[in-house]
Write a protein that holds these residues in place. Sequence first.
Motif, PDB file in Angstrom:
ATOM      1  N   MET A 120       0.853  -1.179   0.000  1.00  0.00           N
ATOM      2  CA  MET A 120       0.000   0.000   0.000  1.00  0.00           C
ATOM      3  C   MET A 120       0.894   1.236   0.000  1.00  0.00           C
ATOM      4  SD  MET A 120      -3.291   0.525  -0.132  1.00  0.00           S
ATOM      5  CE  MET A 120      -3.784  -1.146   0.153  1.00  0.00           C
ATOM      6  N   TYR A 121       0.465   2.275  -0.648  1.00  0.00           N
ATOM      7  CA  TYR A 121       1.263   3.484  -0.807  1.00  0.00           C
ATOM      8  C   TYR A 121       0.601   4.664  -0.124  1.00  0.00           C
ATOM      9  CZ  TYR A 121       3.845   0.741  -4.134  1.00  0.00           C
ATOM     10  OH  TYR A 121       4.608  -0.228  -4.699  1.00  0.00           O
ATOM     11  N   ALA A 122       1.416   5.692   0.149  1.00  0.00           N
ATOM     12  CA  ALA A 122       0.937   6.877   0.870  1.00  0.00           C
ATOM     13  C   ALA A 122      -0.155   7.616   0.117  1.00  0.00           C
ATOM     14  CB  ALA A 122       2.103   7.823   1.146  1.00  0.00           C
ATOM     15  N   SER A 174      -8.050   5.425   0.499  1.00  0.00           N
ATOM     16  CA  SER A 174      -9.156   4.631   1.026  1.00  0.00           C
ATOM     17  C   SER A 174      -9.288   4.751   2.539  1.00  0.00           C
ATOM     18  CB  SER A 174      -8.978   3.153   0.647  1.00  0.00           C
ATOM     19  OG  SER A 174      -7.866   2.610   1.352  1.00  0.00           O
ATOM     20  N   GLY A 175      -8.206   5.023   3.228  1.00  0.00           N
ATOM     21  CA  GLY A 175      -8.255   5.158   4.678  1.00  0.00           C
ATOM     22  C   GLY A 175      -8.068   3.851   5.417  1.00  0.00           C
ATOM     23  N   ALA A 176      -8.409   2.743   4.803  1.00  0.00           N
ATOM     24  CA  ALA A 176      -8.308   1.452   5.478  1.00  0.00           C
ATOM     25  C   ALA A 176      -6.868   1.128   5.860  1.00  0.00           C
ATOM     26  CB  ALA A 176      -8.878   0.344   4.592  1.00  0.00           C
ATOM     27  N   HIS A 177      -5.961   1.460   4.988  1.00  0.00           N
ATOM     28  CA  HIS A 177      -4.543   1.183   5.239  1.00  0.00           C
ATOM     29  C   HIS A 177      -4.037   1.939   6.464  1.00  0.00           C
ATOM     30  CE1 HIS A 177      -0.337   0.376   4.408  1.00  0.00           C
ATOM     31  NE2 HIS A 177      -0.087   1.672   4.467  1.00  0.00           N
ATOM     32  N   TRP A 178      -4.580   3.108   6.721  1.00  0.00           N
ATOM     33  CA  TRP A 178      -4.112   3.983   7.790  1.00  0.00           C
ATOM     34  C   TRP A 178      -4.841   3.746   9.103  1.00  0.00           C
ATOM     35  CZ3 TRP A 178       0.202   6.057   6.179  1.00  0.00           C
ATOM     36  CH2 TRP A 178       0.378   6.262   4.818  1.00  0.00           C
ATOM     37  N   ALA A 179      -5.778   2.821   9.144  1.00  0.00           N
ATOM     38  CA  ALA A 179      -6.594   2.593  10.336  1.00  0.00           C
ATOM     39  C   ALA A 179      -5.854   1.834  11.432  1.00  0.00           C
ATOM     40  CB  ALA A 179      -7.876   1.856   9.958  1.00  0.00           C
TER      41      ALA A 179
END
Length: 116
Positions: free
Chosen positions: A1-3, A7-12
Amino acid sequence: MYAHDKSGAHWAALPPDDQVEAASTSLRMLADPTRMRMLWLLSGDEYDVASLAAAVAIARPAVSQHLAKLRLSGLVGQRREGRRILYRARGGHVRRLLAEVMNAADHHLHGIPDHD
């Protein structure tokens, strides 16, 4: 996953602690202007200590100390060629990290708006 993933899911979820520590160490290594200049050059070509010292205009012992820190943090690798040891950035991820940091600085200095 990239910055740039929006989607927000990666950062949750927080990344693992060891990954955060390693990333923090890498960023601390980039916090020094001399190491950043050295890493910039090492992203484009291989250098030995003497040629890198000449390129960044500092003493060879200082270059050796900076290279040791960059190697320990995993940003720089080395290989032997005869009696010389050649240094280079370790992979595309290091070059992309450095490019992103320089792009962010350029945006900050020249007022280029974010496109998030």
